[in-house]
Design a protein around this motif. Structure first.
Motif, PDB file in Angstrom:
ATOM      1  N   ASN A  87      42.852  18.715  40.623  1.00 27.29           N
ATOM      2  CA  ASN A  87      41.680  18.934  39.785  1.00 27.29           C
ATOM      3  C   ASN A  87      40.758  20.028  40.318  1.00 27.29           C
ATOM      4  OD1 ASN A  87      39.336  18.105  37.914  1.00 27.29           O
ATOM      5  ND2 ASN A  87      38.485  17.785  39.951  1.00 27.29           N
ATOM      6  N   ALA A  88      40.811  20.324  41.610  1.00 30.11           N
ATOM      7  CA  ALA A  88      39.879  21.287  42.200  1.00 30.11           C
ATOM      8  C   ALA A  88      39.938  22.606  41.442  1.00 30.11           C
ATOM      9  CB  ALA A  88      40.223  21.510  43.673  1.00 30.11           C
ATOM     10  N   GLY A  89      38.762  23.125  41.080  1.00 33.89           N
ATOM     11  CA  GLY A  89      38.734  24.357  40.309  1.00 33.89           C
ATOM     12  C   GLY A  89      37.393  25.051  40.392  1.00 33.89           C
ATOM     13  N   VAL A  90      37.417  26.360  40.159  1.00 32.59           N
ATOM     14  CA  VAL A  90      36.196  27.167  40.109  1.00 32.59           C
ATOM     15  C   VAL A  90      36.235  28.014  38.844  1.00 32.59           C
ATOM     16  CG1 VAL A  90      35.923  27.243  42.610  1.00 32.59           C
ATOM     17  CG2 VAL A  90      37.246  29.028  41.469  1.00 32.59           C
ATOM     18  N   MET A  91      35.052  28.423  38.398  1.00 32.16           N
ATOM     19  CA  MET A  91      34.958  29.267  37.209  1.00 32.16           C
ATOM     20  C   MET A  91      33.786  30.234  37.366  1.00 32.16           C
ATOM     21  SD  MET A  91      33.867  28.226  33.323  1.00 32.16           S
ATOM     22  CE  MET A  91      35.320  27.248  32.903  1.00 32.16           C
ATOM     23  N   TYR A  96      35.852  40.927  32.943  1.00 34.30           N
ATOM     24  CA  TYR A  96      36.662  41.194  34.134  1.00 34.30           C
ATOM     25  C   TYR A  96      36.105  42.366  34.935  1.00 34.30           C
ATOM     26  CZ  TYR A  96      40.694  42.190  37.060  1.00 34.30           C
ATOM     27  OH  TYR A  96      41.503  42.410  38.143  1.00 34.30           O
ATOM     28  N   GLU A  97      35.632  43.412  34.243  1.00 34.38           N
ATOM     29  CA  GLU A  97      35.113  44.591  34.935  1.00 34.38           C
ATOM     30  C   GLU A  97      33.884  44.265  35.778  1.00 34.38           C
ATOM     31  OE1 GLU A  97      33.658  49.189  33.944  1.00 34.38           O
ATOM     32  OE2 GLU A  97      34.246  47.846  32.318  1.00 34.38           O
ATOM     33  N   TRP A  98      33.129  43.238  35.384  1.00 32.58           N
ATOM     34  CA  TRP A  98      31.919  42.867  36.117  1.00 32.58           C
ATOM     35  C   TRP A  98      32.223  42.140  37.415  1.00 32.58           C
ATOM     36  CZ3 TRP A  98      29.036  39.832  31.672  1.00 32.58           C
ATOM     37  CH2 TRP A  98      28.894  40.661  30.553  1.00 32.58           C
ATOM     38  N   GLN A  99      33.325  41.428  37.453  1.00 34.15           N
ATOM     39  CA  GLN A  99      33.546  40.476  38.543  1.00 34.15           C
ATOM     40  C   GLN A  99      33.987  41.174  39.832  1.00 34.15           C
ATOM     41  OE1 GLN A  99      35.429  36.755  37.778  1.00 34.15           O
ATOM     42  NE2 GLN A  99      34.834  36.713  35.632  1.00 34.15           N
ATOM     43  N   THR A 100      33.490  40.654  40.939  1.00 31.82           N
ATOM     44  CA  THR A 100      33.852  41.193  42.245  1.00 31.82           C
ATOM     45  C   THR A 100      35.270  40.764  42.603  1.00 31.82           C
ATOM     46  OG1 THR A 100      33.095  39.280  43.502  1.00 31.82           O
ATOM     47  CG2 THR A 100      31.430  40.935  42.944  1.00 31.82           C
ATOM     48  N   ILE A 104      37.352  37.171  41.490  1.00 32.11           N
ATOM     49  CA  ILE A 104      38.672  37.179  40.853  1.00 32.11           C
ATOM     50  C   ILE A 104      39.686  36.443  41.723  1.00 32.11           C
ATOM     51  CG2 ILE A 104      40.574  38.679  40.125  1.00 32.11           C
ATOM     52  CD1 ILE A 104      38.297  40.798  39.512  1.00 32.11           C
ATOM     53  N   GLU A 105      39.707  36.795  43.003  1.00 32.25           N
ATOM     54  CA  GLU A 105      40.683  36.188  43.905  1.00 32.25           C
ATOM     55  C   GLU A 105      40.417  34.701  44.115  1.00 32.25           C
ATOM     56  OE1 GLU A 105      40.436  38.692  47.336  1.00 32.25           O
ATOM     57  OE2 GLU A 105      41.093  40.465  46.194  1.00 32.25           O
ATOM     58  N   ASN A 106      39.132  34.306  44.092  1.00 34.33           N
ATOM     59  CA  ASN A 106      38.813  32.893  44.263  1.00 34.33           C
ATOM     60  C   ASN A 106      39.335  32.063  43.103  1.00 34.33           C
ATOM     61  OD1 ASN A 106      37.603  31.016  46.036  1.00 34.33           O
ATOM     62  ND2 ASN A 106      35.793  30.872  44.742  1.00 34.33           N
ATOM     63  N   SER A 107      39.262  32.601  41.887  1.00 31.87           N
ATOM     64  CA  SER A 107      39.805  31.882  40.730  1.00 31.87           C
ATOM     65  C   SER A 107      41.288  31.595  40.906  1.00 31.87           C
ATOM     66  CB  SER A 107      39.586  32.699  39.447  1.00 31.87           C
ATOM     67  OG  SER A 107      38.225  32.763  39.104  1.00 31.87           O
ATOM     68  N   ILE A 108      42.017  32.597  41.360  1.00 34.75           N
ATOM     69  CA  ILE A 108      43.458  32.424  41.554  1.00 34.75           C
ATOM     70  C   ILE A 108      43.731  31.549  42.769  1.00 34.75           C
ATOM     71  CG2 ILE A 108      45.657  33.607  41.890  1.00 34.75           C
ATOM     72  CD1 ILE A 108      44.307  34.161  39.187  1.00 34.75           C
ATOM     73  N   ASN A 109      42.974  31.765  43.839  1.00 38.51           N
ATOM     74  CA  ASN A 109      43.231  31.061  45.091  1.00 38.51           C
ATOM     75  C   ASN A 109      42.963  29.567  44.981  1.00 38.51           C
ATOM     76  OD1 ASN A 109      44.024  30.970  47.773  1.00 38.51           O
ATOM     77  ND2 ASN A 109      42.015  31.500  48.572  1.00 38.51           N
ATOM     78  N   VAL A 110      41.899  29.186  44.286  1.00 35.35           N
ATOM     79  CA  VAL A 110      41.573  27.765  44.140  1.00 35.35           C
ATOM     80  C   VAL A 110      42.364  27.139  42.994  1.00 35.35           C
ATOM     81  CG1 VAL A 110      39.743  26.099  43.645  1.00 35.35           C
ATOM     82  CG2 VAL A 110      39.266  28.069  45.112  1.00 35.35           C
ATOM     83  N   ASN A 111      42.257  27.739  41.816  1.00 34.62           N
ATOM     84  CA  ASN A 111      42.800  27.087  40.611  1.00 34.62           C
ATOM     85  C   ASN A 111      44.321  27.044  40.587  1.00 34.62           C
ATOM     86  OD1 ASN A 111      40.102  27.052  39.931  1.00 34.62           O
ATOM     87  ND2 ASN A 111      40.262  28.620  38.357  1.00 34.62           N
ATOM     88  N   LEU A 112      44.951  28.156  40.916  1.00 35.68           N
ATOM     89  CA  LEU A 112      46.414  28.225  40.837  1.00 35.68           C
ATOM     90  C   LEU A 112      47.077  27.988  42.192  1.00 35.68           C
ATOM     91  CD1 LEU A 112      49.048  28.719  39.370  1.00 35.68           C
ATOM     92  CD2 LEU A 112      48.661  31.192  39.589  1.00 35.68           C
ATOM     93  N   LEU A 113      46.741  28.812  43.190  1.00 31.68           N
ATOM     94  CA  LEU A 113      47.400  28.664  44.489  1.00 31.68           C
ATOM     95  C   LEU A 113      47.007  27.349  45.164  1.00 31.68           C
ATOM     96  CD1 LEU A 113      47.193  32.308  45.891  1.00 31.68           C
ATOM     97  CD2 LEU A 113      49.117  31.173  44.767  1.00 31.68           C
ATOM     98  N   GLY A 114      45.763  26.886  44.948  1.00 26.09           N
ATOM     99  CA  GLY A 114      45.371  25.582  45.487  1.00 26.09           C
ATOM    100  C   GLY A 114      46.220  24.466  44.917  1.00 26.09           C
ATOM    101  N   THR A 115      46.436  24.525  43.604  1.00 26.05           N
ATOM    102  CA  THR A 115      47.315  23.550  42.948  1.00 26.05           C
ATOM    103  C   THR A 115      48.730  23.611  43.522  1.00 26.05           C
ATOM    104  OG1 THR A 115      46.042  23.541  40.891  1.00 26.05           O
ATOM    105  CG2 THR A 115      48.382  22.981  40.722  1.00 26.05           C
ATOM    106  N   MET A 116      49.213  24.824  43.735  1.00 23.34           N
ATOM    107  CA  MET A 116      50.557  24.987  44.279  1.00 23.34           C
ATOM    108  C   MET A 116      50.644  24.485  45.717  1.00 23.34           C
ATOM    109  SD  MET A 116      51.696  28.715  42.781  1.00 23.34           S
ATOM    110  CE  MET A 116      52.473  28.838  41.148  1.00 23.34           C
TER     111      MET A 116
END
Length: 302
Positions: A87-91, A96-100, A104-116
Motif C-alpha cells: 500500500n505504501a505510496g507517494v503522489m 511533468y515539466e514542473w517536477q524535480t 519523479i524518481e520518488n514516485s517510481i521508487n516508492v510506488n513501483l519499485l517499493g512494491t516490487m
C-alpha cells in the motif's frame, strides 16, 4: 490464524485497512514509515496489530520487516501467512515539466519499485504458504493500484506511470503463480485524496517546483503552479490525523480482496462520477473534446 503484512500504514488508507484487518481477526503487521512511537502506531497496538518501522525504498528495512513477520510465524505455529499488501505510496501533482528529478524518481521508487522489493522479499514465503495451504482461501499479494494507472491524466504523469507499472506487475505475477495456488490482486481504491495525507507536502512541492525551473519556465508556469498548490492545499480539508479514511465502500472492497476464497484479479472502487467520466474517456472522441472532459473531471485551476 491468518497473518497479513501491510505497508504504508501511517495514515489514510493504510491505517484504515490495517485497523480493519486487525478488527477482522487477522494477525496484522503494519509497516510504518514514521516509526512505531506515533499516535498512529499506538492506535494500531490498541487493536492488537504489530507496528513495525518500514521504509520500502530500503532493502535492509524490508529484510527486517520480513524477519519480524517470520519471527511471529515461527513463534506461533498456528499462524499462517495469508497476504502481503503493498500500500505504501507517494503522489506529487503537477505537470511533468514542473517536477524535480527527486519527485519523479520518488514516485517510481516508492510506488513501483517499493512494491516490487517487498514482493521479492516475501514471494518465497507466500509461495510456500500457498503450496502448504489446505483451506479454501488462497494466500495472496494485494497491490494498491490507481485509476490514474488505468487512465493516465495530466498532472499525474509520474504517478500514473508508477501505478500502471503496479497493475502490469500484478497481472504478470498472477499468471506466474497460478500453478502454485498463490494469487495476485490489484486493488483500486478510487478517489480518497481529501481523506488521506498523500498530498500533505504539496505546498512545499510547489515551492520546490518553482525553484527547479529556469527563468523562462518560471515566467511561463509560475501562476499555474501557485494556483494549483493553493487549490490542493485548500482541498486538504481534514485535520491531518491518521484516522481520516471513513469511506466504508473502499474499506469493504479491500476486505473482499483480502478474504474472498478465490480473489479476482481486480477490485475497483468507482463512484458514479468516476464511472461516468472514465467511460467517456474510453470513447473515440476528438482530442479537443477529450481534453475538455478531462478538465471538467479534474476541476484544477487554469
Amino acid at each position: 490464524m491468518r497473518l497479513v503484512a501491510i505497508t504504508g500504514c501511517d495514515s489514510g488508507l493504510g491505517w484504515a485497512i490495517a485497523a480493519r484487518a486487525a478488527r477482522e481477526g487477522f494477525v496484522t503487521v503494519a509497516g510504518m514509515y514514521n516509526g512505531v512511537d506515533t499516535n498512529a502506531a499506538e492506535g494500531l497496538r490498541k487493536l492488537c496489530a504489530h507496528p513495525y518501522l518500514l521504509d520500502v525504498t530500503n532493502p535492509e528495512s524490508i529484510a527486517g520487516f520480513r524477519d519480524y513477520v517470520n519471527c511471529l510465524l515461527g513463534e506461533n505455529p498456528n499462524y499462517k501467512l495469508h497476504a502481503v499488501v503493498n500500500n505504501a505510496g507517494v503522489m506529487t501533482i503537477g505537470d511533468y515539466e514542473w517536477q524535480t528529478p527527486t519527485m519523479i524518481e520518488n514516485s517510481i521508487n516508492v510506488n513501483l519499485l517499493g512494491t516490487m522489493r517487498v514482493t521479492s522479499a516475501f514471494l518465497p514465503d507466500l509461495r510456500t504458504s500457498a503450496l502448504e495451504n489446505t483451506g479454501p482461501s488462497k494466500p495472496r499479494i494485494i497491490n494498491v493500484a490507481s485509476h490514474c494507472g488505468l487512465q493516465p491524466l495530466p498532472g499525474f504523469a509520474a504517478y500514473s506511470a508508477s501505478k500502471a507499472g503496479v497493475k502490469a506487475f500484478t497481472t504478470a505475477l498472477r499468471m506466474e503463480h497460478l500453478r502454485h495456488g498463490l494469487s495476485a490482486v490489484a486493488f483500486v481504491p478510487g478517489g480518497f485524496v481529501s481523506s488521506s495525507n498523500i498530498i500533505t507536502n504539496q505546498g512545499a512541492h510547489g515551492n520546490d517546483m518553482l525553484e527547479h525551473l529556469n527563468d523562462e519556465q518560471k515566467s511561463f508556469y509560475e501562476k499555474r503552479i501557485t494556483a494549483l498548490s493553493n487549490y490542493l492545499q485548500a482541498a486538504m480539508g481534514h485535520n491531518g490525523g491518521y484516522d481520516t479514511m471513513k469511506d466504508e465502500n473502499i474499506i469493504e472492497t479491500f476486505i473482499k480482496a483480502l478474504t474472498d476464497d478465490n480473489p479476482k484479479d481486480l477490485y475497483k472502487v468507482e463512484s458514479w462520477r468516476y464511472m461516468f467520466y472514465y467511460n467517456l474517456f474510453k470513447l473515440p472522441l476528438p482530442e479537443a473534446t477529450l481534453g475538455w472532459l478531462v478538465k471538467k473531471f479534474l476541476t484544477f485551476p487554469e
